[in-house]
Design a protein around this motif. Structure first.
Motif, PDB file in Angstrom:
ATOM      1  N   LEU A 155       0.814  -1.322   0.220  1.00  0.00           N
ATOM      2  CA  LEU A 155       0.132   0.050   0.183  1.00  0.00           C
ATOM      3  C   LEU A 155       0.717   1.303   0.121  1.00  0.00           C
ATOM      4  O   LEU A 155       2.021   1.252   0.653  1.00  0.00           O
ATOM      5  N   ASP A 156       0.237   2.301  -0.636  1.00  0.00           N
ATOM      6  CA  ASP A 156       0.595   3.634  -0.622  1.00  0.00           C
ATOM      7  C   ASP A 156      -0.425   4.540  -0.075  1.00  0.00           C
ATOM      8  O   ASP A 156      -1.655   4.109  -0.225  1.00  0.00           O
ATOM      9  N   LYS A 157      -0.229   5.726   0.304  1.00  0.00           N
ATOM     10  CA  LYS A 157      -1.091   6.490   0.794  1.00  0.00           C
ATOM     11  C   LYS A 157      -2.072   6.918  -0.097  1.00  0.00           C
ATOM     12  O   LYS A 157      -3.305   7.308   0.140  1.00  0.00           O
ATOM     13  N   THR A 158      -1.774   6.945  -1.540  1.00  0.00           N
ATOM     14  CA  THR A 158      -2.587   7.275  -2.810  1.00  0.00           C
ATOM     15  C   THR A 158      -3.724   6.081  -2.756  1.00  0.00           C
ATOM     16  O   THR A 158      -4.553   6.405  -3.607  1.00  0.00           O
ATOM     17  N   ASP A 159      -3.249   4.806  -2.218  1.00  0.00           N
ATOM     18  CA  ASP A 159      -4.231   3.757  -2.550  1.00  0.00           C
ATOM     19  C   ASP A 159      -5.227   3.873  -1.398  1.00  0.00           C
ATOM     20  O   ASP A 159      -6.338   3.170  -1.530  1.00  0.00           O
ATOM     21  N   LEU A 160      -5.283   4.794  -0.323  1.00  0.00           N
ATOM     22  CA  LEU A 160      -6.289   4.904   0.678  1.00  0.00           C
ATOM     23  C   LEU A 160      -7.255   6.003   0.549  1.00  0.00           C
ATOM     24  O   LEU A 160      -6.838   7.124   0.188  1.00  0.00           O
ATOM     25  N   LYS A 161      -8.561   5.754   0.655  1.00  0.00           N
ATOM     26  CA  LYS A 161      -9.834   6.738   0.656  1.00  0.00           C
ATOM     27  C   LYS A 161     -10.774   6.585   1.553  1.00  0.00           C
ATOM     28  O   LYS A 161     -11.000   5.460   2.161  1.00  0.00           O
ATOM     29  N   ALA A 162     -10.975   7.711   2.420  1.00  0.00           N
ATOM     30  CA  ALA A 162     -11.921   7.574   3.386  1.00  0.00           C
ATOM     31  C   ALA A 162     -13.293   7.163   3.123  1.00  0.00           C
ATOM     32  O   ALA A 162     -13.647   7.226   2.183  1.00  0.00           O
ATOM     33  N   ASN A 163     -13.956   6.344   3.709  1.00  0.00           N
ATOM     34  CA  ASN A 163     -15.089   5.566   3.616  1.00  0.00           C
ATOM     35  C   ASN A 163     -16.087   5.963   4.706  1.00  0.00           C
ATOM     36  O   ASN A 163     -16.409   5.068   5.581  1.00  0.00           O
ATOM     37  N   PRO A 164     -16.735   7.123   4.284  1.00  0.00           N
ATOM     38  CA  PRO A 164     -17.715   7.551   5.460  1.00  0.00           C
ATOM     39  C   PRO A 164     -18.932   6.655   5.664  1.00  0.00           C
ATOM     40  O   PRO A 164     -19.382   6.669   6.602  1.00  0.00           O
ATOM     41  N   ALA A 165     -19.380   6.022   4.510  1.00  0.00           N
ATOM     42  CA  ALA A 165     -20.453   5.138   4.580  1.00  0.00           C
ATOM     43  C   ALA A 165     -20.258   4.042   5.373  1.00  0.00           C
ATOM     44  O   ALA A 165     -21.044   3.595   6.384  1.00  0.00           O
ATOM     45  N   LEU A 166     -18.862   3.488   5.313  1.00  0.00           N
ATOM     46  CA  LEU A 166     -18.621   2.255   6.293  1.00  0.00           C
ATOM     47  C   LEU A 166     -18.574   2.744   7.603  1.00  0.00           C
ATOM     48  O   LEU A 166     -18.874   1.973   8.391  1.00  0.00           O
ATOM     49  N   GLN A 167     -18.017   4.006   7.839  1.00  0.00           N
ATOM     50  CA  GLN A 167     -18.004   4.401   9.260  1.00  0.00           C
ATOM     51  C   GLN A 167     -19.386   4.622   9.867  1.00  0.00           C
ATOM     52  O   GLN A 167     -19.585   4.325  11.140  1.00  0.00           O
ATOM     53  N   LYS A 168     -20.123   5.023   9.134  1.00  0.00           N
ATOM     54  CA  LYS A 168     -21.424   5.189   9.575  1.00  0.00           C
ATOM     55  C   LYS A 168     -22.092   3.732   9.946  1.00  0.00           C
ATOM     56  O   LYS A 168     -22.879   3.810  10.995  1.00  0.00           O
ATOM     57  N   ARG A 169     -21.793   3.088   9.201  1.00  0.00           N
ATOM     58  CA  ARG A 169     -22.393   1.487   9.519  1.00  0.00           C
ATOM     59  C   ARG A 169     -21.676   0.966  10.794  1.00  0.00           C
ATOM     60  O   ARG A 169     -22.329   0.474  11.538  1.00  0.00           O
ATOM     61  N   ALA A 170     -20.347   1.180  11.005  1.00  0.00           N
ATOM     62  CA  ALA A 170     -19.491   0.855  12.157  1.00  0.00           C
ATOM     63  C   ALA A 170     -20.324   1.569  13.223  1.00  0.00           C
ATOM     64  O   ALA A 170     -20.349   0.939  14.507  1.00  0.00           O
ATOM     65  N   ASP A 171     -20.647   2.942  13.195  1.00  0.00           N
ATOM     66  CA  ASP A 171     -21.324   3.625  14.420  1.00  0.00           C
ATOM     67  C   ASP A 171     -22.666   3.056  14.471  1.00  0.00           C
ATOM     68  O   ASP A 171     -23.163   3.008  15.808  1.00  0.00           O
ATOM     69  N   GLU A 172     -23.345   2.622  13.716  1.00  0.00           N
ATOM     70  CA  GLU A 172     -24.673   2.091  13.957  1.00  0.00           C
ATOM     71  C   GLU A 172     -24.683   0.839  14.565  1.00  0.00           C
ATOM     72  O   GLU A 172     -25.228   0.334  15.460  1.00  0.00           O
ATOM     73  N   PHE A 173     -23.613  -0.080  14.093  1.00  0.00           N
ATOM     74  CA  PHE A 173     -23.347  -1.493  14.764  1.00  0.00           C
ATOM     75  C   PHE A 173     -23.028  -1.132  16.175  1.00  0.00           C
ATOM     76  O   PHE A 173     -23.382  -2.011  17.189  1.00  0.00           O
ATOM     77  N   ALA A 174     -22.104  -0.185  16.447  1.00  0.00           N
ATOM     78  CA  ALA A 174     -21.541   0.098  17.842  1.00  0.00           C
ATOM     79  C   ALA A 174     -23.046   0.396  18.682  1.00  0.00           C
ATOM     80  O   ALA A 174     -23.109  -0.064  19.853  1.00  0.00           O
ATOM     81  N   ARG A 175     -23.735   1.219  18.018  1.00  0.00           N
ATOM     82  CA  ARG A 175     -24.772   1.682  18.763  1.00  0.00           C
ATOM     83  C   ARG A 175     -25.960   0.578  19.128  1.00  0.00           C
ATOM     84  O   ARG A 175     -26.601   0.237  20.220  1.00  0.00           O
ATOM     85  N   ARG A 176     -26.031  -0.640  18.109  1.00  0.00           N
ATOM     86  CA  ARG A 176     -27.106  -1.841  18.464  1.00  0.00           C
ATOM     87  C   ARG A 176     -26.504  -2.617  19.445  1.00  0.00           C
ATOM     88  O   ARG A 176     -26.980  -3.254  20.249  1.00  0.00           O
ATOM     89  N   GLU A 177     -25.172  -2.671  19.433  1.00  0.00           N
ATOM     90  CA  GLU A 177     -24.378  -3.648  20.601  1.00  0.00           C
ATOM     91  C   GLU A 177     -24.673  -2.881  21.954  1.00  0.00           C
ATOM     92  O   GLU A 177     -24.688  -3.677  22.686  1.00  0.00           O
ATOM     93  N   LYS A 178     -24.441  -1.566  21.894  1.00  0.00           N
ATOM     94  CA  LYS A 178     -24.854  -0.952  22.967  1.00  0.00           C
ATOM     95  C   LYS A 178     -26.369  -1.286  23.653  1.00  0.00           C
ATOM     96  O   LYS A 178     -26.421  -1.557  24.719  1.00  0.00           O
ATOM     97  N   ARG A 179     -27.249  -1.088  22.772  1.00  0.00           N
ATOM     98  CA  ARG A 179     -28.516  -1.488  22.936  1.00  0.00           C
ATOM     99  C   ARG A 179     -28.774  -2.649  23.460  1.00  0.00           C
ATOM    100  O   ARG A 179     -29.370  -2.972  24.266  1.00  0.00           O
ATOM    101  N   ARG A 180     -28.199  -3.585  22.715  1.00  0.00           N
ATOM    102  CA  ARG A 180     -28.341  -5.113  23.257  1.00  0.00           C
ATOM    103  C   ARG A 180     -27.861  -5.476  24.651  1.00  0.00           C
ATOM    104  O   ARG A 180     -28.383  -6.074  25.461  1.00  0.00           O
ATOM    105  N   GLU A 181     -26.628  -4.621  24.877  1.00  0.00           N
ATOM    106  CA  GLU A 181     -26.181  -5.021  26.023  1.00  0.00           C
ATOM    107  C   GLU A 181     -27.003  -4.314  27.117  1.00  0.00           C
ATOM    108  O   GLU A 181     -27.182  -5.047  28.169  1.00  0.00           O
ATOM    109  N   ASP A 182     -27.450  -3.287  26.911  1.00  0.00           N
ATOM    110  CA  ASP A 182     -28.418  -2.435  27.995  1.00  0.00           C
ATOM    111  C   ASP A 182     -29.291  -3.478  28.080  1.00  0.00           C
ATOM    112  O   ASP A 182     -30.152  -3.646  29.156  1.00  0.00           O
ATOM    113  N   GLU A 183     -30.034  -4.183  27.280  1.00  0.00           N
ATOM    114  CA  GLU A 183     -31.056  -4.919  27.279  1.00  0.00           C
ATOM    115  C   GLU A 183     -30.997  -6.185  28.050  1.00  0.00           C
ATOM    116  O   GLU A 183     -31.738  -6.577  29.031  1.00  0.00           O
TER     117      GLU A 183
END
Length: 311
Positions: free
Chosen positions: A266-294
């Motif tokens: 890899l080189d830095k030019t091969d890397l691209k930010a993926n905001p859609a994936l980050q959003k899904r990761a955040d939603e996953f974390a939120r769901r996991e937190k909700r399940r843990e609370d339940e």
């Protein structure tokens, strides 16, 4: 998709002439003489033979291809929006009926992208033929002869035949599945009905039987500033992968992808930010937190009942 290319070297290819008043001069003073000005109209346009020597042909075809690629980029952005909509519906209610309609929109977007990709392929074929010395007497007709059979064949396929190997559809189904399940997503064959002309292909595809991993292979925790490698398609936390590349450069060694089994450098030019994936990761974390609370709430309820029985 109409394609018209003209040659500046062939003015006899259909220019119209329109009359405009002549400028006043001593010789023509007082007369209604007219002079002609060249121009082009839809009615007078004629297709002319196109060859490699037609200087504007290949650049114009390339420009058309670039415009089609821009449309594909917008379609891919739309695919992410449709997927996020489906996830939100599944999060509000498991197996929400409206997801079927959203899924059909997803299919339509995949179809449009595939058809545009075919058009680009046809244009590329024409360019290659021009470079090889081929001459097209009617490039629009030739384009249609090449593109229409391909498009017709694709549109005649069943959903299973069209989407069974689609990574985007596998991601779509995996994203929906993980909202309310902790097990791996079943193969996409579960949602794609076999068409009457489909051969038995259950043994040669099993797309979708995985669960998305939202943990960075470097930090081993959930993504932060999710970043994707254009070279191998793997995902990382942005700062972590950039630090890895910098460290490898300082040590004068190749910056290999940290995913086990991947040999991409890899080189830095091969890397691209993926905001859609980050959003899904955040939603996953939120769901996991909700399940843990339940789960914790359920444990508290059981503990209270036990205390009452002891009492």
């Amino acid at each position: 998709m109409p394609i018209r290319i003209t040659s500046e070297e062939a003015p006899e290819a259909g220019p119209s002439r329109r009359s405009v008043p002549a400028r006043s001069s001593p010789e023509l003073d007082g007369e209604d003489d007219m002079i002609e000005e060249e121009g082009w109209t839809k009615e007078t346009f004629e297709n002319r033979s196109i060859s490699k020597s037609t200087h504007s042909a290949i650049p114009q075809l390339r420009t058309t291809m670039d415009k089609l690629k821009e449309v594909i980029s917008r379609i891919e952005e739309g695919l992410e929006i449709v997927k996020e909509t489906a996830i939100a519906l599944e999060d509000s209610q498991q197996d929400e009926p409206a997801i079927d309609e959203v899924e059909n929109s997803f299919f339509k977007a995949l179809d449009q992208r595939e058809l545009l990709t075919m058009k680009i392929g046809v244009l590329e074929d024409i360019i290659n033929q021009l470079r090889a010395g081929e001459e097209y007497s009617n490039i629009e007709s030739s384009y249609e002869q090449l593109s229409i059979p391909r498009e017709t064949e694709y549109l005649g396929k069943s959903k299973r035949a069209k989407y069974k190997n689609s990574k985007e559809y596998a991601d779509f189904r995996s994203a929906l599945w993980e909202v309310n399940h902790s097990t791996a997503c079943p193969p996409v064959s579960q949602w794609l009905e076999k068409g009457p002309d489909d051969e038995s292909d259950d043994d040669d595809f099993d797309v979708g039987g995985v669960t998305q991993n939202y943990r960075c292979p470097i930090t081993l925790v959930l993504f932060e500033d999710a970043t994707t490698s254009n070279k191998c398609g793997h995902n990382y936390s942005g700062e972590a992968i950039r630090d890895l590349v910098d460290s490898a450069r300082k040590s004068r060694r190749p910056a290999k992808c940290p995913v086990t089994g991947c040999s991409a450098v890899l080189d830095k030019t091969d890397l691209k930010a993926n905001p859609a994936l980050q959003k899904r990761a955040d939603e996953f974390a939120r769901r996991e937190k909700r399940r843990e609370d339940e789960r914790e709430e359920g444990d508290d309820t059981i503990a209270i009942e036990d205390d009452e029985e002891d009492y």
